[in-house]
Design a protein around this motif. Structure first.
Motif, PDB file in Angstrom:
ATOM      1  N   ARG A   1      18.131  -4.058   4.853  1.00 57.67           N
ATOM      2  CA  ARG A   1      18.949  -5.200   5.302  1.00 57.67           C
ATOM      3  C   ARG A   1      19.536  -4.975   6.682  1.00 57.67           C
ATOM      4  NH1 ARG A   1      20.132  -4.551  -0.264  1.00 57.67           N
ATOM      5  NH2 ARG A   1      19.276  -6.269  -1.491  1.00 57.67           N
TER       6      ARG A   1
ATOM      7  N   GLU B   1      18.626 -19.270  12.531  1.00 59.29           N
ATOM      8  CA  GLU B   1      20.049 -19.522  12.237  1.00 59.29           C
ATOM      9  C   GLU B   1      20.207 -20.646  11.217  1.00 59.29           C
ATOM     10  OE1 GLU B   1      22.153 -19.922  15.998  1.00 59.29           O
ATOM     11  OE2 GLU B   1      21.516 -17.878  16.524  1.00 59.29           O
TER      12      GLU B   1
ATOM     13  N   ASN C   1      19.206 -19.304   7.890  1.00 60.60           N
ATOM     14  CA  ASN C   1      20.244 -18.403   7.382  1.00 60.60           C
ATOM     15  C   ASN C   1      21.368 -19.195   6.698  1.00 60.60           C
ATOM     16  OD1 ASN C   1      21.705 -15.879   7.117  1.00 60.60           O
ATOM     17  ND2 ASN C   1      23.064 -16.740   8.674  1.00 60.60           N
ATOM     18  N   GLU C   2      21.619 -20.399   7.205  1.00 58.72           N
ATOM     19  CA  GLU C   2      22.672 -21.230   6.597  1.00 58.72           C
ATOM     20  C   GLU C   2      22.317 -21.702   5.192  1.00 58.72           C
ATOM     21  OE1 GLU C   2      23.463 -24.228   9.533  1.00 58.72           O
ATOM     22  OE2 GLU C   2      24.195 -22.702  10.945  1.00 58.72           O
TER      23      GLU C   2
ATOM     24  N   LEU D   1      21.375 -19.669   2.904  1.00 57.75           N
ATOM     25  CA  LEU D   1      21.752 -18.579   1.991  1.00 57.75           C
ATOM     26  C   LEU D   1      23.212 -18.747   1.583  1.00 57.75           C
ATOM     27  CD1 LEU D   1      19.200 -17.328   3.383  1.00 57.75           C
ATOM     28  CD2 LEU D   1      20.371 -15.133   3.304  1.00 57.75           C
TER      29      LEU D   1
ATOM     30  N   ARG E   1      27.018 -17.595   0.697  1.00 51.85           N
ATOM     31  CA  ARG E   1      27.819 -16.606   1.412  1.00 51.85           C
ATOM     32  C   ARG E   1      27.645 -15.187   0.847  1.00 51.85           C
ATOM     33  NH1 ARG E   1      33.749 -18.442   2.039  1.00 51.85           N
ATOM     34  NH2 ARG E   1      32.706 -20.258   2.946  1.00 51.85           N
TER      35      ARG E   1
ATOM     36  N   ASN F   1      25.117 -13.698  -0.379  1.00 50.79           N
ATOM     37  CA  ASN F   1      23.808 -13.048  -0.249  1.00 50.79           C
ATOM     38  C   ASN F   1      23.885 -11.964   0.826  1.00 50.79           C
ATOM     39  OD1 ASN F   1      21.076 -12.372   0.254  1.00 50.79           O
ATOM     40  ND2 ASN F   1      20.421 -14.357  -0.539  1.00 50.79           N
TER      41      ASN F   1
ATOM     42  N   HIS G   1      22.197 -11.887   5.027  1.00 51.35           N
ATOM     43  CA  HIS G   1      22.510 -12.708   6.215  1.00 51.35           C
ATOM     44  C   HIS G   1      22.178 -12.005   7.534  1.00 51.35           C
ATOM     45  CE1 HIS G   1      24.390 -16.302   4.579  1.00 51.35           C
ATOM     46  NE2 HIS G   1      24.885 -15.527   3.625  1.00 51.35           N
ATOM     47  N   LYS G   2      22.636 -10.750   7.641  1.00 53.61           N
ATOM     48  CA  LYS G   2      22.456 -10.026   8.903  1.00 53.61           C
ATOM     49  C   LYS G   2      20.966  -9.870   9.225  1.00 53.61           C
ATOM     50  CE  LYS G   2      24.049  -5.782   9.848  1.00 53.61           C
ATOM     51  NZ  LYS G   2      24.877  -4.602   9.624  1.00 53.61           N
TER      52      LYS G   2
ATOM     53  N   MET H   1      18.527 -11.816   8.246  1.00 56.39           N
ATOM     54  CA  MET H   1      17.966 -13.124   8.618  1.00 56.39           C
ATOM     55  C   MET H   1      18.214 -13.411  10.108  1.00 56.39           C
ATOM     56  SD  MET H   1      16.413 -14.879   6.202  1.00 56.39           S
ATOM     57  CE  MET H   1      16.432 -16.531   6.878  1.00 56.39           C
ATOM     58  N   LEU H   2      19.385 -13.007  10.591  1.00 57.34           N
ATOM     59  CA  LEU H   2      19.754 -13.326  11.975  1.00 57.34           C
ATOM     60  C   LEU H   2      19.200 -12.321  12.981  1.00 57.34           C
ATOM     61  CD1 LEU H   2      23.447 -14.431  11.355  1.00 57.34           C
ATOM     62  CD2 LEU H   2      21.502 -15.894  11.939  1.00 57.34           C
TER      63      LEU H   2
ATOM     64  N   PHE I   1      18.455 -18.691  -1.969  1.00 59.11           N
ATOM     65  CA  PHE I   1      18.811 -19.636  -0.896  1.00 59.11           C
ATOM     66  C   PHE I   1      18.477 -21.039  -1.385  1.00 59.11           C
ATOM     67  CE2 PHE I   1      14.492 -20.621   0.584  1.00 59.11           C
ATOM     68  CZ  PHE I   1      13.781 -19.570   0.009  1.00 59.11           C
TER      69      PHE I   1
END
Ligand SMILES: Cc1cc2nc3c(=O)[nH]c(=O)nc-3n(C[C@H](O)[C@H](O)[C@H](O)COP(=O)(O)O)c2cc1C
Length: 181
Positions: A14, A57, A60-61, A63, A65, A67, A70-71, A73-74, A132
């Protein structure tokens, strides 16, 4: 890398660096998907290669909170979005062949695992993202009705590789001759 070693040392990574990965590496991972076994060789998958940061981005939204991906994905330079083609896998002449219905989740799952192993073999890290809002992701990516976004797979150079989460022992899930024995 030897196969069993690859299977055992592959981790969900991750913490990824934002460093780019090459098109050759992406192609190698896509080749692993291409050679995945599937129901009657139905190959009920399609892959969207997302490098665009604005789209990453927005994905990612989708997903929730909580999950922890997030990091990844970005930061990942590329996110593969694996779609299933509905009504192909597990069907014969339009009828489901088994009590399981559509097998695309199984086939796309196998393809996803192959992709994550291929990434690992290249020294890359990935995280399979299944939690997600898939209909929202389908809307963002313009995925048609007869397809379903199944998982997203951010891939990149590992920043930190975690230790392996504990696995069940063989005796906990292997039976002999009949169930439970
Ligand atoms: C179908 C599937 C869905 C998953 N979804 C997520 C997810 O949404 N977010 C996440 O951080 N990890 C996700 N994971 C990663 C698992 O948490 C991880 O594979 C598991 O904890 C075992 O760790 P390992 O992959 O390092 O062996 C998913 C894995 C699978 C196979």
């Amino acid at each position: 890398m030897e196969l069993l070693e690859a299977i055992k040392t592959r981790r969900t990574v991750r913490n990824l660096k934002s460093d780019p990965i090459s098109d050759k590496q992406i192609e190698t991972i896509l080749e692993a998907i291409r050679w995945t076994p599937s129901w009657t060789n139905a190959q009920p998958w399609e892959v969207i290669v997302v490098k665009n940061q604005a789209i990453k981005e927005r994905l990612n939204e989708t997903l929730p909170r909580g999950n922890p991906a997030h990091k990844a994905m970005l930061k990942a330079p590329v996110v593969l979005v694996l779609c299933g083609i509905k009504g192909k896998s597990g069907y014969y002449r339009g009828e489901a062949s088994t009590d399981k219905g559509d097998w695309y989740m199984f086939d796309v799952g196998a393809a996803t695992y192959g992709a994550s192993l291929a990434a690992h073999d290249l020294g890359l890290g990935s995280v399979i993202v299944g939690l997600f809002d898939a209909p929202k992701a389908e809307e963002i990516l313009g995925v048609p009705e007869d397809r379903a976004v199944v998982v997203m797979l951010p891939i990149g150079v590992p920043e930190k590789i975690p230790s392996a989460p504990k696995r069940k022992e063989l005796y906990e899930f292997v039976f002999e001759t009949t169930y439970g024995k």
